[in-house]
Design an enzyme around this catalytic site. Structure first.
Site, PDB file in Angstrom:
ATOM      1  N   ASN A 173       0.851  -1.197   0.000  1.00 13.66           N
ATOM      2  CA  ASN A 173       0.000   0.000   0.000  1.00 13.66           C
ATOM      3  C   ASN A 173       0.886   1.246   0.000  1.00 13.66           C
ATOM      4  OD1 ASN A 173       0.624  -0.900   2.659  1.00 13.66           O
ATOM      5  ND2 ASN A 173      -1.051   0.259   3.555  1.00 13.66           N
ATOM      6  N   GLU A 206       0.340   5.154   0.648  1.00 15.19           N
ATOM      7  CA  GLU A 206      -0.607   6.167   1.130  1.00 15.19           C
ATOM      8  C   GLU A 206      -0.208   7.561   0.662  1.00 15.19           C
ATOM      9  OE1 GLU A 206      -1.048   5.539   5.374  1.00 15.19           O
ATOM     10  OE2 GLU A 206      -2.192   3.695   4.995  1.00 15.19           O
ATOM     11  N   CYS A 228      -4.058   0.550  -2.561  1.00 18.08           N
ATOM     12  CA  CYS A 228      -3.855  -0.659  -1.751  1.00 18.08           C
ATOM     13  C   CYS A 228      -2.784  -1.551  -2.375  1.00 18.08           C
ATOM     14  CB  CYS A 228      -5.148  -1.463  -1.675  1.00 18.08           C
ATOM     15  SG  CYS A 228      -6.483  -0.680  -0.762  1.00 18.08           S
ATOM     16  N   GLU A 246      -2.918  -4.736  -3.086  1.00 13.50           N
ATOM     17  CA  GLU A 246      -3.425  -5.648  -4.121  1.00 13.50           C
ATOM     18  C   GLU A 246      -3.469  -4.953  -5.481  1.00 13.50           C
ATOM     19  OE1 GLU A 246      -4.655  -4.918  -1.161  1.00 13.50           O
ATOM     20  OE2 GLU A 246      -5.960  -6.477  -0.377  1.00 13.50           O
ATOM     21  N   CYS A 268     -10.073  -5.184   0.235  1.00  9.21           N
ATOM     22  CA  CYS A 268     -11.191  -4.241   0.399  1.00  9.21           C
ATOM     23  C   CYS A 268     -12.124  -4.350  -0.810  1.00  9.21           C
ATOM     24  CB  CYS A 268     -10.666  -2.815   0.561  1.00  9.21           C
ATOM     25  SG  CYS A 268     -10.135  -2.061  -0.998  1.00  9.21           S
ATOM     26  N   CYS A 309     -10.645  -3.246  -4.223  1.00  8.22           N
ATOM     27  CA  CYS A 309      -9.680  -4.255  -4.706  1.00  8.22           C
ATOM     28  C   CYS A 309     -10.399  -5.500  -5.193  1.00  8.22           C
ATOM     29  CB  CYS A 309      -8.671  -4.599  -3.624  1.00  8.22           C
ATOM     30  SG  CYS A 309      -7.483  -3.275  -3.349  1.00  8.22           S
TER      31      CYS A 309
HETATM   32  N1  THU Z   1      -5.199  -1.606   2.530  1.00 12.00           N
HETATM   33  C1  THU Z   1      -4.618  -2.417   1.595  1.00 12.00           C
HETATM   34  O1  THU Z   1      -3.496  -2.157   1.133  1.00 12.00           O
HETATM   35  N2  THU Z   1      -5.301  -3.503   1.206  1.00 12.00           N
HETATM   36  C2  THU Z   1      -6.520  -3.873   1.681  1.00 12.00           C
HETATM   37  O2  THU Z   1      -7.118  -4.823   1.213  1.00 12.00           O
HETATM   38  C3  THU Z   1      -7.110  -3.137   2.792  1.00 12.00           C
HETATM   39  C4  THU Z   1      -6.514  -1.827   3.079  1.00 12.00           C
HETATM   40  C5  THU Z   1      -4.454  -0.429   2.982  1.00 12.00           C
HETATM   41  C6  THU Z   1      -5.013   0.880   2.533  1.00 12.00           C
HETATM   42  C7  THU Z   1      -4.485   1.806   3.603  1.00 12.00           C
HETATM   43  O3  THU Z   1      -3.175   2.218   3.252  1.00 12.00           O
HETATM   44  C8  THU Z   1      -4.388   0.945   4.840  1.00 12.00           C
HETATM   45  O4  THU Z   1      -4.450  -0.397   4.390  1.00 12.00           O
HETATM   46  C9  THU Z   1      -5.494   1.168   5.859  1.00 12.00           C
HETATM   47  O5  THU Z   1      -6.728   1.130   5.272  1.00 12.00           O
END
Ligand code: THU
Length: 128
Positions: A43, A45, A54, A56, A87, A90
């Site tokens: 991920n 941010e 994310c 994925e 999520c 994704c």
């Molecule tokens: N996140 C992912 O990378 N993958 C997921 O399936 C769920 C959430 C990340 C997004 C964000 O940077 C952090 O987790 C918190 O939501």
């Protein structure tokens, strides 16, 4: 070590590159293509939170942008003991590029494998 465990271990390594200063929640993903190449993702941010991508989707975008659209498996790892499931956004992207594929998550030592169709039934498809 079996293939699913290996893919999960790669996702764990990919997690170390996560850029998550806002949530503190690091995620790694490893996507295996039909021809045996693994694309990793984490991920990434942003101070403008909605610009976050994310793990994925990072892995999928890396594969597709390298011409690899046939992804068969993806492992997802975080620091949580409970499995980290993809999520909703994704799941939609996963459904586009690996509708027949599998998702590998882990609960501590135990690996669980889900069909994409199980995690995202009735995915949106653009029927023109
Ligand atoms: N996140 C992912 O990378 N993958 C997921 O399936 C769920 C959430 C990340 C997004 C964000 O940077 C952090 O987790 C918190 O939501």
């Amino acid at each position: 070590m079996d293939e699913n465990r290996k893919l999960y271990e790669i996702a764990l390594l990919a997690k170390e590159n996560a850029y998550a200063p806002y949530s503190g929640f690091k995620v790694g993903a490893a996507a295996l293509t039909q021809d045996g190449i693994v694309y990793t993702g984490c991920n990434v941010e942003n101070a403008s939170y909605g610009a976050t991508i994310c793990a994925e989707r990072t892995a999928i975008v890396k594969a597709v942008s390298e011409g690899k659209k046939n992804i068969v498996k993806m492992a997802i790892a975080s620091d949580n003991m409970d499995p980290t499931y993809p999520c909703g956004i994704c799941r939609q992207v996963i459904s586009e590029f690996m509708p027949e594929g599998e998702i590998i998550v882990a609960n501590g030592k135990n690996i669980s494998i889900y069909k994409v169709s199980e995690l995202m039934p009735y995915a949106f498809k653009l029927d023109k």
